[in-house]
Scaffold this motif. Structure first.
Motif: not given
Length: 363
Positions: A122-151
């Motif tokens: 009953a809601h629009d859904l967004t699914l995000v499956f990302y990489d490199c969470e378990e290592i340095a924050a600079s490599k976190n895929g969620l951070g990369r998505i925030e920079r490259e695909l913020p929408e």
């Protein structure tokens, strides 16, 4: 190499095992990302799907009044002879699945993938499956998505599938590490009056830590317990030398009502007047629970009112910084994450799936 098959319509218990059986140590997630992308493209309808590095993103555009984000990382810590998965039905914890990532967090990913293919949302859904969470924050895929695909990181509420024992764990603590340094004068220990012992100066630091009274803060009904602890201490030159340098690292876990700047100021105040050097070596902000938001309140209701504060730091902090209420909600005991005997009770996988199905199905 063929892409492993994932059956998104299968019981999420079986889907958990299938995900665990695909090794995906941080920076080596291409195979599991291929499998997730292929499964979403072949077995779901109405989703826009994109690939970003080894992250896979999918979202609907049905024009519904609210959007719910389901986010989970695909990587694990290094495997400890615990892949492939193994199911044990008569374990002391009941029916469990053993294996690397069963807790952190492939069981959560399995729930999200299964619901993407089977729920009448009953809601629009967004699914995000990302990489490199378990290592340095600079490599976190969620951070990369925030920079490259913020929408893609826009929603009314975000649910991170981190292990929470089937409880909703709201917000998260911030974390700060500070290095306190003391200087002195080196001398032969037989003529100690000629020196100035740097190690002795850290005694005042330990005294203040021992007498420190940590706050407990209630935010939206979640009680966060702060903590200030020495986590490393070093100093000394040789067995017969008065040391001229010493240092201690202090970790401050702070409630999300403090900013990083406020946390740094608090730590400086605790150790004021000791004449020590103070260097901030690491920091991450906390995340407010945001349970007053309507979408978050509905999730609490669907879970039968079971919620608590999140101790520790997770990527909900990133969503909070974007103004999105976010919670941790997934199967598995976080105390078992990263352990050689990592395991998840299958009943928790079933329960989390049921709660989220009910929540996503209601407007």
């Amino acid at each position: 190499m063929s892409v492993p098959h994932l059956d998104l319509h299968a019981d999420p218990i079986d889907l958990t095992a299938a995900l665990v059986d695909i090794p995906s140590v941080s920076e080596d997630e291409s195979v599991i990302a291929d499998a997730v992308e292929t499964a979403l493209r072949d077995q779901t309808t109405g989703f826009e799907i994109v690939r970003n590095g080894n992250a896979v993103l999918a979202r609907t555009h049905r024009g519904l009044p609210t959007r719910v984000m389901l986010a989970g990382h695909l990587d694990t810590v290094p495997i400890a002879d615990n892949v492939p998965s193994r199911r044990e039905r008569d374990h002391a914890d009941g029916d469990v699945i053993h294996g690397c990532g069963t807790v952190d967090m492939k069981s959560g990913d399995a729930v999200f993938l299964h619901l993407a293919a089977t729920v009448d949302a009953a809601h629009d859904l967004t699914l995000v499956f990302y990489d490199c969470e378990e290592i340095a924050a600079s490599k976190n895929g969620l951070g990369r998505i925030e920079r490259e695909l913020p929408e893609w990181l826009q929603a009314d509420v975000a649910i991170l599938g981190e292990p929470s024992g089937g409880f909703i764990e709201a917000g998260c603590q911030g974390t700060l590490r500070v290095r306190l340094t003391a200087g002195g004068t080196r001398a032969h220990s037989a003529r100690s009056w000629l020196g100035d012992n740097a190690v002795h100066k850290l005694g005042a630091v330990l005294d203040r830590l021992a007498s420190y009274e940590a706050r407990q803060v209630d935010i939206d009904g979640c009680v966060y317990r702060e903590g200030l602890q020495a986590v490393r201490i070093s100093g000394g030159v040789a067995g017969n030398v008065v040391p001229d340098a010493a240092e201690v690292d202090v970790n401050f876990r702070f409630a999300p009502d403090r900013s990083v700047e406020q946390a740094v100021g608090h730590v400086r105040n605790v150790f004021a007047g000791l004449g020590l050097g103070v260097e901030v070596t690491d920091s991450s902000p906390g995340a407010l629970p945001g349970l007053g938001a309507p979408a978050a309140a509905a999730l609490i209701e669907a879970a039968g009112g079971q919620f608590r504060a999140k101790y520790g730091w997770t990527d909900v902090s990133r969503f909070s910084a974007l103004g999105i209420p976010a919670v941790n909600y997934g199967p598995g005991d976080p105390n078992l994450a990263h352990k050689r005997d990592e395991r998840v009770p299958t009943a928790q996988i079933t329960d989390v799936t049921s709660v989220l199905r009910e929540y996503l199905s209601k407007a």
